[in-house]
Enzyme design. Structure first.
Site, PDB file in Angstrom:
ATOM      1  N   GLN A  15      -4.590  -1.346   9.769  1.00  0.00           N
ATOM      2  CA  GLN A  15      -4.506  -2.673   9.150  1.00  0.00           C
ATOM      3  C   GLN A  15      -5.100  -3.726  10.075  1.00  0.00           C
ATOM      4  O   GLN A  15      -4.811  -3.771  11.266  1.00  0.00           O
ATOM      5  CB  GLN A  15      -3.031  -2.990   8.821  1.00  0.00           C
ATOM      6  CG  GLN A  15      -2.812  -4.268   8.039  1.00  0.00           C
ATOM      7  CD  GLN A  15      -3.381  -4.233   6.621  1.00  0.00           C
ATOM      8  OE1 GLN A  15      -3.497  -3.178   5.995  1.00  0.00           O
ATOM      9  NE2 GLN A  15      -3.751  -5.390   6.111  1.00  0.00           N
ATOM     10  N   ASP A  50     -10.859   2.884   3.916  1.00  0.00           N
ATOM     11  CA  ASP A  50     -11.140   1.447   3.774  1.00  0.00           C
ATOM     12  C   ASP A  50     -12.636   1.196   3.543  1.00  0.00           C
ATOM     13  O   ASP A  50     -13.018   0.121   3.096  1.00  0.00           O
ATOM     14  CB  ASP A  50     -10.766   0.716   5.077  1.00  0.00           C
ATOM     15  CG  ASP A  50      -9.408   0.041   5.005  1.00  0.00           C
ATOM     16  OD1 ASP A  50      -9.047  -0.448   3.924  1.00  0.00           O
ATOM     17  OD2 ASP A  50      -8.734  -0.029   6.056  1.00  0.00           O
ATOM     18  N   LYS A  67       0.830  -1.208   0.000  1.00  0.00           N
ATOM     19  CA  LYS A  67       0.000   0.000   0.000  1.00  0.00           C
ATOM     20  C   LYS A  67       0.870   1.266   0.000  1.00  0.00           C
ATOM     21  O   LYS A  67       0.580   2.222  -0.721  1.00  0.00           O
ATOM     22  CB  LYS A  67      -0.929  -0.006   1.223  1.00  0.00           C
ATOM     23  CG  LYS A  67      -2.019  -1.067   1.112  1.00  0.00           C
ATOM     24  CD  LYS A  67      -2.803  -1.281   2.392  1.00  0.00           C
ATOM     25  CE  LYS A  67      -3.763  -2.451   2.234  1.00  0.00           C
ATOM     26  NZ  LYS A  67      -4.547  -2.762   3.426  1.00  0.00           N
TER      27      LYS A  67
HETATM   28  N1  GUN Z   1      -6.761  -6.717   6.251  1.00  0.00           N
HETATM   29  C1  GUN Z   1      -7.018  -7.459   5.149  1.00  0.00           C
HETATM   30  N2  GUN Z   1      -7.521  -6.687   4.152  1.00  0.00           N
HETATM   31  C2  GUN Z   1      -7.573  -5.426   4.640  1.00  0.00           C
HETATM   32  C3  GUN Z   1      -7.991  -4.192   4.082  1.00  0.00           C
HETATM   33  O1  GUN Z   1      -8.442  -4.080   2.938  1.00  0.00           O
HETATM   34  N3  GUN Z   1      -7.870  -3.111   4.909  1.00  0.00           N
HETATM   35  C4  GUN Z   1      -7.402  -3.207   6.188  1.00  0.00           C
HETATM   36  N4  GUN Z   1      -7.355  -2.086   6.918  1.00  0.00           N
HETATM   37  N5  GUN Z   1      -7.018  -4.343   6.728  1.00  0.00           N
HETATM   38  C5  GUN Z   1      -7.094  -5.447   5.958  1.00  0.00           C
END
Ligand code: GUN
Length: 298
Positions: free
Chosen positions: A98, A121, A54
């Site tokens: 996350q 998100d 990311k």
């Molecule tokens: N854990 C697995 N996929 C995601 C996601 O798309 N966003 C976040 N914040 N955590 C995750």
């Protein structure tokens, strides 16, 4: 039949180019760059890998980013205090915590402490609620990315039977909402299956579109789907592989070879859905900076 591959890597690169051009345009008359604040709690290696992807994508499209790496002993109070600091910091456009979080922390509680206007998100109840009533919102990145794939490959969704396997808040549930809405998105007849579903095959066999997000390698096999189905495999599972240097390989939730024999389209793992999630996060962060979903009150 042998399914054609849906190339998420390629489509994500196209989307990222669009975001990069948009960011360049955004900053060209003196505005500051969008800023994404990432928060990692603990040292889960999977989370570290996702966060790296990311933050690299941010650099690639010209979005600024910072990452807090917090100990897995942090209390909910301390974590929410840090989040509140970013909520009120005008230089921060998007906040991403996350997941998963260590078990002593409630992800619901933590997500709800994020200002929904910075929830890139799309996990905050405000944004999920707006999704369910078909209002503009930050749409959860993985389902939104899957819709971009449908669009790119002209895969019809309207009036199809879509079957979603997995009911998580991150993928399965928002995916099913987006597929089933009659207005802006899916218009599909939608079935959602989960771990309490009896006779999974009874549902998967009648799917025109099958979206699998269960986190279980080889859950879906060729005999469970019908000829011509479009298969979106969201699973990313590490399985032991002695022939690989790392000692493992990544596989999805489908038994790829047998499902590919029956399908018309299929996403590979890796290189299918994963890159799209990251690209949509870039798009949401730019939207947050533009305040185009939640404009400032005058
Ligand atoms: N854990 C697995 N996929 C995601 C996601 O798309 N966003 C976040 N914040 N955590 C995750």
């Amino acid at each position: 039949m042998s399914a054609k591959l849906i190339d998420g890597k390629k489509v994500a690169e196209l989307l990222r180019k669009q975001v990069r051009d948009d960011v360049d345009f955004w900053v060209s008359d003196g505005r500051r760059r969008p800023f994404l604040q990432v928060i990692q709690v603990g040292t889960d290696p999977g989370s570290t890998t996702y966060i790296r992807a990311k933050t690299r994508a941010c650099e690639d499209v010209g979005i600024e980013t910072g990452t807090d790496r917090l100990p897995d002993t942090i209390s909910a109070r301390e974590l929410k205090q840090i989040i509140r600091g970013y909520n009120t910091n005008d230089k921060v456009d998007g906040i991403l915590v996350q997941l998963p979080l260590p078990s002593h922390l409630s992800s619901h509680d933590v997500i709800e402490s994020i200002d929904y206007r910075k929830d890139v998100d799309g996990f905050h109840p405000m944004n999920v609620g707006r999704l369910t009533v078909d209002q503009p919102t930050f749409r959860s990145c993985t389902p939104a990315g899957i819709f971009e794939l449908f669009k790119h490959y002209s895969i019809p969704v309207k009036s199809k039977h879509a079957v979603v396997v997995g009911a998580s808040n991150i993928v399965g549930s928002p995916m099913a909402i987006m597929l089933s809405r009659e207005n802006s998105t899916g218009k599909a007849t939608t079935t959602i299956c989960h771990k309490f579903t009896k006779d999974l095959t009874q549902h998967t066999i009648s799917a025109d579109l099958l979206i699998v997000a269960a986190g279980q390698p080889n859950l879906i096999k060729g005999e469970m789907v019908r000829e011509g189905v479009v298969v979106i495999d969201v699973g990313i599972n590490r399985v032991a592989d002695e022939t690989s240097e790392k000692g493992y390989k990544l596989v999805g939730d489908c038994h790829f070879e047998s499902v590919r024999e029956k399908a018309s389209w299929i996403t590979p793992v890796p290189g299918g859905v994963g890159p799209m999630t990251v690209a949509m996060l870039m798009k949401n962060t730019l939207l947050a900076a533009k305040k185009s979903i939640y404009p400032e009150e005058s």
